[in-house]
Design a protein around this motif. Structure first.
Motif, PDB file in Angstrom:
ATOM      1  N   ASP A   1       0.830  -1.201   0.000  1.00 55.12           N
ATOM      2  CA  ASP A   1       0.000   0.000   0.000  1.00 55.12           C
ATOM      3  C   ASP A   1       0.874   1.264   0.000  1.00 55.12           C
ATOM      4  O   ASP A   1       0.638   2.202  -0.760  1.00 55.12           O
ATOM      5  CB  ASP A   1      -0.909  -0.032   1.243  1.00 55.12           C
ATOM      6  CG  ASP A   1      -1.954   1.050   1.194  1.00 55.12           C
ATOM      7  OD1 ASP A   1      -2.834   0.970   0.321  1.00 55.12           O
ATOM      8  OD2 ASP A   1      -1.871   2.000   2.007  1.00 55.12           O
ATOM      9  N   ASP A   2       1.907   1.246   0.833  1.00 56.25           N
ATOM     10  CA  ASP A   2       2.780   2.418   0.944  1.00 56.25           C
ATOM     11  C   ASP A   2       3.492   2.682  -0.390  1.00 56.25           C
ATOM     12  O   ASP A   2       3.539   3.820  -0.858  1.00 56.25           O
ATOM     13  CB  ASP A   2       3.808   2.169   2.066  1.00 56.25           C
ATOM     14  CG  ASP A   2       4.686   3.390   2.270  1.00 56.25           C
ATOM     15  OD1 ASP A   2       4.131   4.501   2.323  1.00 56.25           O
ATOM     16  OD2 ASP A   2       5.918   3.236   2.355  1.00 56.25           O
ATOM     17  N   TYR A   3       4.009   1.623  -1.003  1.00 56.65           N
ATOM     18  CA  TYR A   3       4.687   1.821  -2.289  1.00 56.65           C
ATOM     19  C   TYR A   3       3.696   2.365  -3.331  1.00 56.65           C
ATOM     20  O   TYR A   3       3.998   3.339  -4.047  1.00 56.65           O
ATOM     21  CB  TYR A   3       5.344   0.524  -2.787  1.00 56.65           C
ATOM     22  CG  TYR A   3       5.737   0.650  -4.228  1.00 56.65           C
ATOM     23  CD1 TYR A   3       6.889   1.366  -4.579  1.00 56.65           C
ATOM     24  CD2 TYR A   3       4.923   0.165  -5.239  1.00 56.65           C
ATOM     25  CE1 TYR A   3       7.218   1.573  -5.905  1.00 56.65           C
ATOM     26  CE2 TYR A   3       5.246   0.361  -6.571  1.00 56.65           C
ATOM     27  CZ  TYR A   3       6.389   1.072  -6.898  1.00 56.65           C
ATOM     28  OH  TYR A   3       6.698   1.288  -8.208  1.00 56.65           O
ATOM     29  N   GLN A   4       2.523   1.744  -3.392  1.00 60.08           N
ATOM     30  CA  GLN A   4       1.546   2.142  -4.426  1.00 60.08           C
ATOM     31  C   GLN A   4       1.085   3.589  -4.252  1.00 60.08           C
ATOM     32  O   GLN A   4       0.938   4.326  -5.214  1.00 60.08           O
ATOM     33  CB  GLN A   4       0.316   1.220  -4.390  1.00 60.08           C
ATOM     34  CG  GLN A   4       0.592  -0.207  -4.803  1.00 60.08           C
ATOM     35  CD  GLN A   4       0.722  -0.376  -6.310  1.00 60.08           C
ATOM     36  OE1 GLN A   4       1.511   0.309  -6.947  1.00 60.08           O
ATOM     37  NE2 GLN A   4      -0.044  -1.292  -6.872  1.00 60.08           N
ATOM     38  N   ARG A   5       0.803   3.971  -2.994  1.00 55.80           N
ATOM     39  CA  ARG A   5       0.273   5.321  -2.754  1.00 55.80           C
ATOM     40  C   ARG A   5       1.345   6.396  -2.814  1.00 55.80           C
ATOM     41  O   ARG A   5       1.118   7.483  -3.323  1.00 55.80           O
ATOM     42  CB  ARG A   5      -0.334   5.411  -1.343  1.00 55.80           C
ATOM     43  CG  ARG A   5      -1.686   4.847  -1.246  1.00 55.80           C
ATOM     44  CD  ARG A   5      -2.165   4.952   0.204  1.00 55.80           C
ATOM     45  NE  ARG A   5      -3.156   3.928   0.414  1.00 55.80           N
ATOM     46  CZ  ARG A   5      -4.420   4.038   0.032  1.00 55.80           C
ATOM     47  NH1 ARG A   5      -4.842   5.143  -0.535  1.00 55.80           N
ATOM     48  NH2 ARG A   5      -5.268   3.048   0.227  1.00 55.80           N
ATOM     49  N   ASN A   6       2.516   6.081  -2.218  1.00 59.46           N
ATOM     50  CA  ASN A   6       3.477   7.154  -1.965  1.00 59.46           C
ATOM     51  C   ASN A   6       4.698   7.141  -2.866  1.00 59.46           C
ATOM     52  O   ASN A   6       5.502   8.058  -2.820  1.00 59.46           O
ATOM     53  CB  ASN A   6       3.944   7.100  -0.498  1.00 59.46           C
ATOM     54  CG  ASN A   6       2.759   7.237   0.449  1.00 59.46           C
ATOM     55  OD1 ASN A   6       1.871   8.050   0.197  1.00 59.46           O
ATOM     56  ND2 ASN A   6       2.729   6.428   1.478  1.00 59.46           N
ATOM     57  N   ASN A   7       4.836   6.073  -3.667  1.00 60.22           N
ATOM     58  CA  ASN A   7       5.984   6.042  -4.566  1.00 60.22           C
ATOM     59  C   ASN A   7       5.480   5.768  -5.988  1.00 60.22           C
ATOM     60  O   ASN A   7       5.279   6.697  -6.763  1.00 60.22           O
ATOM     61  CB  ASN A   7       7.016   4.992  -4.088  1.00 60.22           C
ATOM     62  CG  ASN A   7       8.283   5.027  -4.917  1.00 60.22           C
ATOM     63  OD1 ASN A   7       8.201   5.129  -6.133  1.00 60.22           O
ATOM     64  ND2 ASN A   7       9.436   4.968  -4.291  1.00 60.22           N
ATOM     65  N   GLY A   8       5.296   4.506  -6.340  1.00 64.31           N
ATOM     66  CA  GLY A   8       4.719   4.182  -7.650  1.00 64.31           C
ATOM     67  C   GLY A   8       5.677   4.333  -8.817  1.00 64.31           C
ATOM     68  O   GLY A   8       5.289   4.144  -9.969  1.00 64.31           O
ATOM     69  N   ALA A   9       6.954   4.671  -8.552  1.00 63.33           N
ATOM     70  CA  ALA A   9       7.911   4.867  -9.647  1.00 63.33           C
ATOM     71  C   ALA A   9       8.541   3.537 -10.055  1.00 63.33           C
ATOM     72  O   ALA A   9       8.540   2.570  -9.300  1.00 63.33           O
ATOM     73  CB  ALA A   9       9.008   5.838  -9.201  1.00 63.33           C
TER      74      ALA A   9
END
Ligand SMILES: Cc1ncc(COP(=O)(O)O)c(C=O)c1O
Length: 385
Positions: A26-34
């Motif tokens: 969730d954290d990667y998807q919401r706050n990073n995504g690169a």
């Protein structure tokens, strides 16, 4: 509201995952995504760090010398395909066993049909164990590879693979291990197994999300293993040849960073909890299940009785019932989720005499409880009475 469920299908994919796995995805998807490994902006660099950390955690788990020896794939099947298609050439011979999953058997069959490789299949005893002496006898002058499953996804039998590793070294044959049902369930050292390649999913015992997997390469194996896919790696982009360096040689296209973020959190949880402790927990529950099932007269259990020589994958049948009926009944009556049928291992079932219907399979994970086992046995008692 979700209905109550008792999940005993951890051999297919583990569930639930540790809370940190959901958070990491969730954290990667919401706050990073690169995209990882492509770009100098901070998010791309942070994504690359997530991937590197996961690679290192897998390398540490297996005792690999360097994280670059870990190549990310889509799942266990993808890892086995890379290993088999990448290593085998026309005229090569392979020694494998009846205990293999279709993810190993079907690529071999395909390569036999299209590339002229040949393979021999060693059998197993009544509990599902292969005999290393038979592997030795099956080796021919043109044998290039021994390909074996570490722990069976039908019987749970842990194969004596360190002995096979010694045979492979002595005979100068490559050794591929399918660790789909062993990794995360007990300590596995690539060095102690003496394997050159080890294929595994990230979504079973390592507790990562679906869509994750990897192939471990022993030092120097990149010279023996061709890449089966080519494409962008974010490195040496001016060259239209695939890079030869690890892991880029085998990792073309964007990686599944959300999945890898979750897998990394799963690995962190495993290390924190302690694999030996998890192994002990799963052994105790397997013992409970085997003991309670053996008290039900209509139930036949397959696989080893000693919990020291098996993982928590328990196959059984109930007299007078098709395995599909039992699995559907357990779900309908008690919300208990098990697997039924051939479990993609048709030759294993032929060897056990359980073809074509197969068996019912209950498989234990780190979050399974003694109450879950009691509920399964109570529901089986009710169904069969
Ligand atoms: C022994 C074994 N090998 C390989 C696989 C394939 O793994 P995946 O589902 O990740 O492709 C499985 C999956 O059930 C398995 O049990």
């Amino acid at each position: 509201m979700t209905e109550p469920r008792i999940y005993l299908d951890n051999a297919a994919t583990s569930w639930p995952k540790p809370p940190g796995v959901y958070q990491a995805v969730d954290d990667y998807q919401r706050n990073n995504g690169a995209a990882a490994g492509r770009g100098v902006h901070r998010s791309a660099q942070a994504a690359e760090r997530i991937v590197s950390q996961c690679r290192k955690r897998i390398a540490d788990l297996l005792g690999a010398q360097s994280p670059e020896q870990i190549v990310f794939t889509l799942n266990g099947t993808d890892s086995l395909n890379l290993a088999l298609h990448g290593v085998l050439k026309t005229g090569d011979h392979v020694v494998t066993s009846v205990c293999e999953h279709n993810s190993g058997l079907r690529p071999l069959r395909h390569l036999a049909d299209t590339q002229g490789i040949t393979f021999d299949t060693v059998g197993c005893d009544r509990e599902g164990f292969i005999n290393p002496a038979e592997v030795r006898s099956a080796i021919r002058p043109h044998t290039r590879l021994i390909a074996l499953t570490h722990a069976s996804n039908v019987t749970g039998a842990i194969q004596p693979l360190a002995e096979v590793g010694e045979i492979a070294a002595e005979k100068h044959v490559l050794f591929l291990v399918d660790a789909a049902q062993s990794l995360g369930h007990f300590g596995v050292s690539a060095g102690k197994l003496g394997c050159h390649l080890l294929a595994a999913p990230g979504h079973k015992g390592l507790l990562g999300p679906l869509g994750t997997g990897f192939l471990y390469l022993a030092p120097g194996m990149q010279d023996e293993l061709s890449a089966v896919r080519q494409g962008g790696t974010g490195t040496r982009s001016d060259d239209d040849h695939q890079p030869e360096s690890l892991p880029d040689k085998y990792e073309s296209g964007n990686l599944n960073v959300p999945g890898i973020a979750g897998l990394s959190a799963g690995l962190a949880w495993l290390t924190e909890a302690g694999i030996d402790k998890i192994a002990g927990h799963e052994r105790d529950l397997t013992q409970q299940l085997l003991s309670q099932l053996s008290e039900l007269p209509p139930v036949t259990i397959y696989g080893p009785r000693s919990v020291e020589r098996r993982v928590g994958v328990v196959s059984f049948n109930v007299a007078g019932f098709d395995p599909q009926e039992v699995a559907a009944g357990l779900d309908a009556v008690a919300g208990i989720e098990v697997r039924s049928g051939l479990h993609c291992a048709p030759r294993m079932h032929q060897a056990l005499g359980t073809s074509p219907a197969g068996t019912v399979r209950a498989s234990i994970g780190p979050f399974t409880t003694g109450d879950d086992i009691d509920s399964l046995v109570a529901a089986l008692r009710e169904l069969s009475s």
